[in-house]
Scaffold this active site. Structure first.
Site, mmCIF file in Angstrom:
data_model
loop_
_atom_site.group_PDB
_atom_site.id
_atom_site.type_symbol
_atom_site.label_atom_id
_atom_site.label_comp_id
_atom_site.label_asym_id
_atom_site.label_seq_id
_atom_site.Cartn_x
_atom_site.Cartn_y
_atom_site.Cartn_z
ATOM 1 N N THR A 170 76.476 55.715 90.158
ATOM 2 C CA THR A 170 75.319 55.054 90.771
ATOM 3 C C THR A 170 75.713 53.724 91.412
ATOM 4 O O THR A 170 76.687 53.086 90.982
ATOM 5 C CB THR A 170 74.259 54.803 89.676
ATOM 6 N N ASP A 171 74.905 53.277 92.371
ATOM 7 C CA ASP A 171 75.145 51.952 92.972
ATOM 8 C C ASP A 171 74.788 50.821 91.999
ATOM 9 O O ASP A 171 75.151 49.671 92.224
ATOM 10 C CB ASP A 171 74.364 51.796 94.282
ATOM 11 N N GLU A 172 74.093 51.175 90.905
ATOM 12 C CA GLU A 172 73.634 50.115 89.991
ATOM 13 C C GLU A 172 74.800 49.437 89.263
ATOM 14 O O GLU A 172 74.638 48.355 88.706
ATOM 15 C CB GLU A 172 72.590 50.667 89.009
ATOM 16 N N LYS A 184 77.154 53.373 82.839
ATOM 17 C CA LYS A 184 77.740 54.087 83.987
ATOM 18 C C LYS A 184 79.001 53.345 84.465
ATOM 19 O O LYS A 184 80.003 53.973 84.812
ATOM 20 C CB LYS A 184 76.727 54.204 85.135
HETATM 21 P P1 NAD Z 1 68.479 63.519 85.111
HETATM 22 O O1 NAD Z 1 68.157 62.611 83.972
HETATM 23 O O2 NAD Z 1 67.395 64.131 85.909
HETATM 24 O O3 NAD Z 1 69.395 64.734 84.600
HETATM 25 C C1 NAD Z 1 70.446 64.554 83.674
HETATM 26 C C2 NAD Z 1 70.815 65.921 83.127
HETATM 27 O O4 NAD Z 1 71.891 65.731 82.189
HETATM 28 C C3 NAD Z 1 69.672 66.622 82.370
HETATM 29 O O5 NAD Z 1 69.580 67.974 82.776
HETATM 30 C C4 NAD Z 1 70.094 66.517 80.912
HETATM 31 O O6 NAD Z 1 69.634 67.600 80.107
HETATM 32 C C5 NAD Z 1 71.612 66.503 81.028
HETATM 33 N N1 NAD Z 1 72.251 65.843 79.873
HETATM 34 C C6 NAD Z 1 71.919 64.633 79.351
HETATM 35 N N2 NAD Z 1 72.699 64.371 78.287
HETATM 36 C C7 NAD Z 1 73.539 65.433 78.147
HETATM 37 C C8 NAD Z 1 74.572 65.746 77.225
HETATM 38 N N3 NAD Z 1 74.892 64.911 76.232
HETATM 39 N N4 NAD Z 1 75.251 66.913 77.366
HETATM 40 C C9 NAD Z 1 74.926 67.777 78.383
HETATM 41 N N5 NAD Z 1 73.947 67.535 79.274
HETATM 42 C C10 NAD Z 1 73.270 66.373 79.161
HETATM 43 O O7 NAD Z 1 69.466 62.663 86.030
HETATM 44 P P2 NAD Z 1 69.639 62.656 87.616
HETATM 45 O O8 NAD Z 1 68.692 61.699 88.204
HETATM 46 O O9 NAD Z 1 69.702 64.038 88.100
HETATM 47 O O10 NAD Z 1 71.099 62.001 87.722
HETATM 48 C C11 NAD Z 1 72.271 62.804 87.676
HETATM 49 C C12 NAD Z 1 73.492 61.906 87.802
HETATM 50 O O11 NAD Z 1 73.434 61.177 89.013
HETATM 51 C C13 NAD Z 1 73.606 60.879 86.684
HETATM 52 O O12 NAD Z 1 74.962 60.766 86.325
HETATM 53 C C14 NAD Z 1 73.096 59.591 87.321
HETATM 54 O O13 NAD Z 1 73.706 58.462 86.727
HETATM 55 C C15 NAD Z 1 73.545 59.787 88.764
HETATM 56 N N6 NAD Z 1 72.712 59.100 89.774
HETATM 57 C C16 NAD Z 1 71.356 59.240 89.764
HETATM 58 C C17 NAD Z 1 70.602 58.616 90.757
HETATM 59 C C18 NAD Z 1 69.100 58.768 90.824
HETATM 60 O O14 NAD Z 1 68.448 58.122 91.652
HETATM 61 N N7 NAD Z 1 68.483 59.620 90.023
HETATM 62 C C19 NAD Z 1 71.236 57.849 91.738
HETATM 63 C C20 NAD Z 1 72.629 57.738 91.702
HETATM 64 C C21 NAD Z 1 73.368 58.369 90.730
HETATM 65 P P1 TYD Z 2 63.179 53.616 88.989
HETATM 66 O O1 TYD Z 2 62.632 54.809 89.684
HETATM 67 O O2 TYD Z 2 63.065 53.528 87.502
HETATM 68 O O3 TYD Z 2 64.709 53.506 89.452
HETATM 69 P P2 TYD Z 2 65.791 52.284 89.222
HETATM 70 O O4 TYD Z 2 65.275 51.367 88.195
HETATM 71 O O5 TYD Z 2 66.987 53.045 88.759
HETATM 72 O O6 TYD Z 2 65.971 51.661 90.563
HETATM 73 O O7 TYD Z 2 62.490 52.330 89.593
HETATM 74 C C1 TYD Z 2 62.526 52.036 90.976
HETATM 75 C C2 TYD Z 2 61.860 50.690 91.194
HETATM 76 O O8 TYD Z 2 60.471 50.804 90.864
HETATM 77 C C3 TYD Z 2 62.417 49.609 90.281
HETATM 78 O O9 TYD Z 2 62.467 48.380 91.003
HETATM 79 C C4 TYD Z 2 61.413 49.522 89.159
HETATM 80 C C5 TYD Z 2 60.098 49.879 89.840
HETATM 81 N N1 TYD Z 2 59.104 50.559 88.951
HETATM 82 C C6 TYD Z 2 57.782 50.079 88.870
HETATM 83 O O10 TYD Z 2 57.416 49.085 89.526
HETATM 84 N N2 TYD Z 2 56.906 50.730 88.047
HETATM 85 C C7 TYD Z 2 57.255 51.815 87.308
HETATM 86 O O11 TYD Z 2 56.416 52.352 86.558
HETATM 87 C C8 TYD Z 2 58.601 52.329 87.427
HETATM 88 C C9 TYD Z 2 59.057 53.519 86.645
HETATM 89 C C10 TYD Z 2 59.489 51.659 88.267
#
Ligand code: NAD
Ligand code: TYD
Length: 351
Positions: free
Chosen positions: A131-133, A160
């Site tokens: 992630t970019d975080e 991460k």
């Molecule tokens: P998500 O939470 O929707 O899905 C995570 C999946 O991992 C789930 O299906 C869960 O069951 C599985 N999982 C969790 N713990 C596990 C374990 N111990 N063993 C096996 N499986 C396990 O997450 P997402 O939003 O799809 O993110 C996927 C990846 O992308 C993550 O690594 C996250 O850090 C990265 N990412 C997410 C975002 C975003 O905006 N959602 C952005 C950048 C990077």
């Molecule tokens: P989120 O979707 O949790 O992603 P991330 O924290 O990984 O960026 O949140 C996106 C933005 O929205 C973040 O600045 C937090 C804000 N936010 C709210 O204002 N209210 C909410 O209920 C949630 C879940 C997030």
């Protein structure tokens, strides 16, 4: 025959990656390893589960013996690692789970892959999705580049960042062929309604308050999930071993502006009078340690690998809202039971 292990494939982004790979690479075997936490849902993959090049395996990446047996049995050629605990608010409530899955789970996978591949690393790849975080928080100017120093601020981003360091350490120490990508915020179908966009759509549909953290002035850089899956494919196929690629859509939005677009889009699609959903806006106590701004410079993947986002934001939001309106049963299924417990813990006494 290429055998690819994709972890976290039942989650939001993972399910889009699985669909893309199963459909595109008919001569590859795609294995989806997921332990189906609250965020993992096999409903996300109903359309691919019967395909002959797809196998689902339920299991935990924290269990190293299980992983060893799995590699022995299937002899994977590559790993695309997405499994993680992924939600910042949950990491504030329970950081230990994030260390278990994101750090220990990732190191277990690295270790097993290294042990299995060490005599011949050719044609092997460990692709870590991050992630970019990990880069921390920007003020009002500048972008995250691939060489921006890590400065994680939340337990989620710290876990991460730690996993990214271990991935690089395994290349540096053992020569494991790795690649890492760091992506901005994703949105689209199948996202669990704890993250901003699906949570707000769900609350609008249920006429519940829309909890805006702080003043709603934090900025996020949004990418449609299918474009992230396509970027992962491009990096998997053409990325250079050892490299990092930032992925983002050059699409920054202040939370409050994005929320207003979302309210208008839902109101229009369900036939509400203009302004209906905005009345649900409720400013609540800010998230602890809330990062102000994320913004990705995605020039490297665009220039070197030819990837670019395919959707404009308004189109992506419209498609996303359409999906949630069509899939109310999916929403109802994932928002019962444990979800309500989480929701009450997260939002009670905040308003
Ligand atoms: P998500 O939470 O929707 O899905 C995570 C999946 O991992 C789930 O299906 C869960 O069951 C599985 N999982 C969790 N713990 C596990 C374990 N111990 N063993 C096996 N499986 C396990 O997450 P997402 O939003 O799809 O993110 C996927 C990846 O992308 C993550 O690594 C996250 O850090 C990265 N990412 C997410 C975002 C975003 O905006 N959602 C952005 C950048 C990077
Ligand atoms: P989120 O979707 O949790 O992603 P991330 O924290 O990984 O960026 O949140 C996106 C933005 O929205 C973040 O600045 C937090 C804000 N936010 C709210 O204002 N209210 C909410 O209920 C949630 C879940 C997030």
């Amino acid at each position: 025959m290429n055998k690819i292990l994709i972890t976290g494939g039942a989650g939001f982004i993972g399910s889009h990656v699985i669909r893309l790979f199963v459909e595109k690479y008919k001569n590859y075997q795609i294995y989806n390893l997921d332990n189906l936490t609250y965020a993992g849902n096999l409903e996300n993959l109903r359309d691919v589960e019967h395909k002959s090049n797809y196998t689902f395996i339920k299991g935990d990446i924290v269990d190293d013996l299980f992983l060893t047996e799995l590699f022995e049995k299937h002899q994977f050629d590559s790993v695309i690692h997405l499994a993680a605990e992924s939600h910042v608010d949950r990491s504030i409530l329970n950081p230990i789970e994030f260390i278990q899955t994101n750090v220990i789970g990732t190191v277990n996978l690295l270790n097993v892959a290294k042990n299995f591949w060490k005599n011949d690393y050719s044609d092997k790849l460990f692709y870590h999705v991050s992630t970019d975080e990990v880069y921390g928080s920007l003020d009002n100017s500048g972008f995250f580049l691939e060489d921006t120093p890590y400065d994680p601020q939340s337990p989620y981003s710290a876990s991460k960042a730690s996993s990214d360091h271990f991935v690089r350490a395994y290349q540096n120490t053992y020569g494991l062929p790795i690649v890492i990508s760091n992506c901005s915020n994703n949105y689209g179908p199948n996202q669990f309604p704890e993250k901003l966009i699906p949570l707000f759509i769900n609350n609008i549909l249920n006429k519940r308050p829309l909890p805006v953290y702080g003043k709603g002035e934090n900025v996020r850089d949004w990418l449609y999930v299918v474009d992230h899956a396509k970027a992962i494919d491009v990096i998997f196929s053409k990325g250079k071993i050892g490299e990092t690629y930032n992925i983002g859509g050059f699409n920054e939005w202040k939370n409050i502006d994005l929320i207003k677009v979302l309210c208008k889009t839902v109101d229009k699609k369900v036939g509400n009078p203009v302004g209906t959903s905005e009345q649900l806006l409720t400013y609540v106590e800010d998230r602890a340690g809330h990062d102000l701004r994320y913004a990705i410079d995605a020039s490297k993947i665009m220039n070197e690998l030819g990837w670019e986002p395919s959707l404009q934001f308004e189109e992506g939001i419209a498609k996303t809202v359409d999906w949630y309106l069509k899939n109310t049963e999916w929403l109802e299924n994932v928002t019962s039971g444990a979800y309500l417990e989480y929701y009450n813990e997260q939002y009670q006494n905040r308003g």
